[in-house]
Design an enzyme around this catalytic site. Structure first.
Site, mmCIF file in Angstrom:
data_model
loop_
_atom_site.group_PDB
_atom_site.id
_atom_site.type_symbol
_atom_site.label_atom_id
_atom_site.label_comp_id
_atom_site.label_asym_id
_atom_site.label_seq_id
_atom_site.Cartn_x
_atom_site.Cartn_y
_atom_site.Cartn_z
ATOM 1 C CG ASP A 127 -2.042 0.962 1.121
ATOM 2 O OD1 ASP A 127 -2.320 1.434 0.000
ATOM 3 O OD2 ASP A 127 -2.660 1.272 2.158
ATOM 4 N N GLY A 128 0.300 2.298 -0.603
ATOM 5 C CA GLY A 128 0.911 3.632 -0.514
ATOM 6 C C GLY A 128 1.620 4.096 -1.773
ATOM 7 C CD1 TRP A 152 7.264 7.102 -1.819
ATOM 8 C CD2 TRP A 152 7.059 7.058 -4.053
ATOM 9 N NE1 TRP A 152 8.529 7.206 -2.368
ATOM 10 C CE2 TRP A 152 8.433 7.176 -3.731
ATOM 11 C CE3 TRP A 152 6.688 7.018 -5.402
ATOM 12 C CZ2 TRP A 152 9.426 7.238 -4.710
ATOM 13 C CZ3 TRP A 152 7.681 7.083 -6.373
ATOM 14 C CH2 TRP A 152 9.029 7.193 -6.015
ATOM 15 C CB SER A 180 -8.309 -5.636 -3.545
ATOM 16 O OG SER A 180 -8.771 -4.355 -3.916
ATOM 17 C CD GLU A 208 -12.727 -5.042 -2.160
ATOM 18 O OE1 GLU A 208 -11.525 -5.399 -2.208
ATOM 19 O OE2 GLU A 208 -13.644 -5.823 -1.816
ATOM 20 C CG ASN A 209 -7.127 -2.470 -5.900
ATOM 21 O OD1 ASN A 209 -6.188 -3.188 -5.560
ATOM 22 N ND2 ASN A 209 -7.493 -1.418 -5.163
ATOM 23 C CD GLU A 215 1.707 -11.887 16.822
ATOM 24 O OE1 GLU A 215 1.786 -10.694 17.145
ATOM 25 O OE2 GLU A 215 1.148 -12.761 17.529
#
Ligand code: FPP
Length: 236
Positions: free
Chosen positions: A2-3, A7, A47, A49-50, A192
């Site tokens: 992500d990002g 960026w 995804s 959704e993408n 985790e």
């Protein structure tokens, strides 16, 4: 991963430039994973959704996927990495499906780390599909509701090929967002989570190695308790 878009925008570039940089980051992370002895690495690349993104951005992404596979397959082969895809491949452009099939063919004899690319993937869709398949088995008299347990259900998901490795140990999300965004919802039951502030184009082998150190320091109880260490000595 992500990002990428943010960026690029922060640097006054078009969003697609972030994806280009992001794709270039994958090699270092894969190499680090192999060198640390990781058995399975999954990258969430696109995804369900993408699909709502503009066509121009989607076209860039599929082009980058094809370029990645063309360029990186020889290196993956040297590292004994097998390639797996999860998600609805039928929605991908024909050229991407061909590139995937060819890469999978070249890497099919590899027995080391499994690199999974999640493409047109959504965990809810995956779960619904698995439930549907089980319901069909029941309708056809080949299974009954009481046969369904966690292991059977895991075997109906797209990650089934990973066997025991399909239970995720660690999820890393870059770019400061703290959401799961429909990623491997069943498989992350005891994972985790590590959230990193860097956008994906700034996340590399060094950051990945840091995250693995954080993970190694986590105490994983899987719903149980940590028992005090038994006294050594009496029976050895
Ligand atoms: C999320 O960032 C990233 C994506 C939707 C695409 C990730 C794809 C690649 C890095 C390259 C193509 C894939 C492969 C496997 C070579 P974002 O665009 O949502 O960033 P933002 O949240 O800052 O807008």
């Amino acid at each position: 991963m992500d990002g990428n878009g943010r960026w690029a925008e922060r640097r006054g570039h078009a969003r697609f430039f972030g994806h280009v940089r992001g794709a270039a980051r994958i090699r270092g992370v894969v190499e680090e994973a192999v060198s640390q002895g990781i058995s399975a690495l999954t990258l969430f690349a696109f995804s369900t959704e993408n699909w709502k993104r503009p066509e121009a951005e989607r076209t860039v992404l599929w082009g980058l996927l094809e370029r990645y596979l063309r360029k990186e397959v020889p290196g993956l082969l040297r590292q004994n990495v097998r390639l797996q895809i999860i998600g609805d491949q039928s929605r991908l452009p024909e050229s991407s499906r061909r590139a995937i099939a060819s890469a999978q063919h070249v890497l099919s004899q590899c027995s080391g780390m499994v690199l999974t690319l999640a493409l047109s993937y959504g965990a809810r869709a995956e779960i619904i599909e698995a439930a549907r398949r089980f319901a069909q088995e029941c309708e056809q008299g080949r299974a009954s509701a009481t046969d369904l347990d966690e292991a059977t259900f895991s075997g109906l998901l797209q990650t089934a090929e990973l066997g025991d490795l399909s239970d995720v140990d660690l999820v890393i999300r870059t770019s400061g967002e703290q959401r799961i965004s429909n990623f491997l919802l069943w498989q992350v039951a005891y994972a985790e989570f590590v959230f990193r502030p860097e956008p994906w184009p700034e996340f590399g082998a060094e950051q990945f190695s840091d995250v693995l150190k954080t993970f190694a320091g986590r105490e994983r109880r899987f719903g149980g308790v940590t028992l005090p260490r038994p006294e050594l000595g009496v029976n050895g």
